[in-house]
Design a protein around this motif. Sequence first.
Motif, mmCIF file in Angstrom:
data_model
loop_
_atom_site.group_PDB
_atom_site.id
_atom_site.type_symbol
_atom_site.label_atom_id
_atom_site.label_comp_id
_atom_site.label_asym_id
_atom_site.label_seq_id
_atom_site.Cartn_x
_atom_site.Cartn_y
_atom_site.Cartn_z
ATOM 1 N N LYS A 198 46.037 35.831 35.112
ATOM 2 C CA LYS A 198 46.139 36.065 36.552
ATOM 3 C C LYS A 198 45.178 37.196 36.878
ATOM 4 C CE LYS A 198 49.117 36.792 40.536
ATOM 5 N NZ LYS A 198 50.485 36.960 41.071
ATOM 6 N N LYS A 199 44.011 36.823 37.361
ATOM 7 C CA LYS A 199 42.936 37.789 37.588
ATOM 8 C C LYS A 199 43.121 38.547 38.890
ATOM 9 C CE LYS A 199 37.866 38.047 37.687
ATOM 10 N NZ LYS A 199 36.604 37.261 37.608
ATOM 11 N N LYS A 202 45.754 35.798 43.967
ATOM 12 C CA LYS A 202 45.910 34.344 44.060
ATOM 13 C C LYS A 202 44.954 33.603 43.123
ATOM 14 C CE LYS A 202 47.467 34.385 48.881
ATOM 15 N NZ LYS A 202 47.227 33.847 50.252
ATOM 16 N N GLU A 203 44.449 34.310 42.124
ATOM 17 C CA GLU A 203 43.465 33.715 41.209
ATOM 18 C C GLU A 203 44.060 33.563 39.809
ATOM 19 O OE1 GLU A 203 38.764 34.239 39.937
ATOM 20 O OE2 GLU A 203 39.824 35.847 41.001
ATOM 21 N N TYR A 204 44.264 32.318 39.425
ATOM 22 C CA TYR A 204 44.839 31.998 38.127
ATOM 23 C C TYR A 204 43.816 31.208 37.312
ATOM 24 C CZ TYR A 204 49.299 33.242 40.298
ATOM 25 O OH TYR A 204 50.314 33.904 40.941
#
Length: 304
Positions: A198-199, A202-204
């Motif tokens: 999970k960067k 909302k970025e996986y």
Amino acid sequence: MLSLNVSVLVLALLWILLLASLSVKREKVHTTEILDEKDEPLIDENAVSERHKPVNFGEWYELLENEHDKHTKIIFNPLWQRDFNEYTKFSDFCKDKGVSVIKEYNLDFQDRQSVIYFDDSILMPLLWNKGYNIKFVKGKSFTDLLKEVAPFTLILLSVKDDGSQALNHKWQEKLADYGVRKLTREFLHSSYINVIWKKGAKEYISLFEEVSDKAITKTISSGYKVKDFNMPIHLEVKSAGYNSGNVSSVKINGEEFSPNLRGMNIIMYDLIESKVRSVHRVDTFVSIFEDNTIYCAYPEEERK
């Protein structure tokens, strides 16, 4: 004469010991019969030690303060007894509220007026087979867990037994947004591994995802670079579905963290703090919600 008396005495003692031994054996047999007929089933201590989530009656108190009637029943969960003092308080609270806490084998399925609450997903098939509908009441879904975890977290997923039966099309679409894309209902009893970074909020980014009808083992050494991510730990992940070993393992720097329970075993590793933040299990064979979620079972309306 003395020798004869000694022999008689020895024989008498041996006879007494023999009678005592037979008496003990009879008592043991009698005790076993009583246990078989009347005692509650023994709790599997190993299984209990594997259950990671602490006992929490807070949501039960909130539910019963606001939503119950005279026909409310709660199915007892053996794991509640891990915290005996809290369970005793909860049991007394239920009595004061007029709420019955009962064992599943004491349920009266002819009583179609009762609404049944429970927090152990293993009971779902029993209730479905008895003609009950089940709805979610309190808890977190698989997607809630993925959404709420902080950025810069490694999400480690490993399936034991089965992780796909509860994933209908709606849930598959939701999970795809979080990096879970390959696991679908067609992979019943399959092995599954996913390592998700999970960067951002909302970025996986799925660093490694695999599903197979055979056991899967993935080792990623510290310093290994994949998709612009440098692995800071030595990671060993194993998944074996029902027909290929039936086990889940997630080792971080040699330490085991997987609950090793049926469904999706989830470990959240905080990359900033360099430690495991939380461990979860979602029994995705029957549910999409994590352990200790509260459900309500109610009788289906009779068809006219």
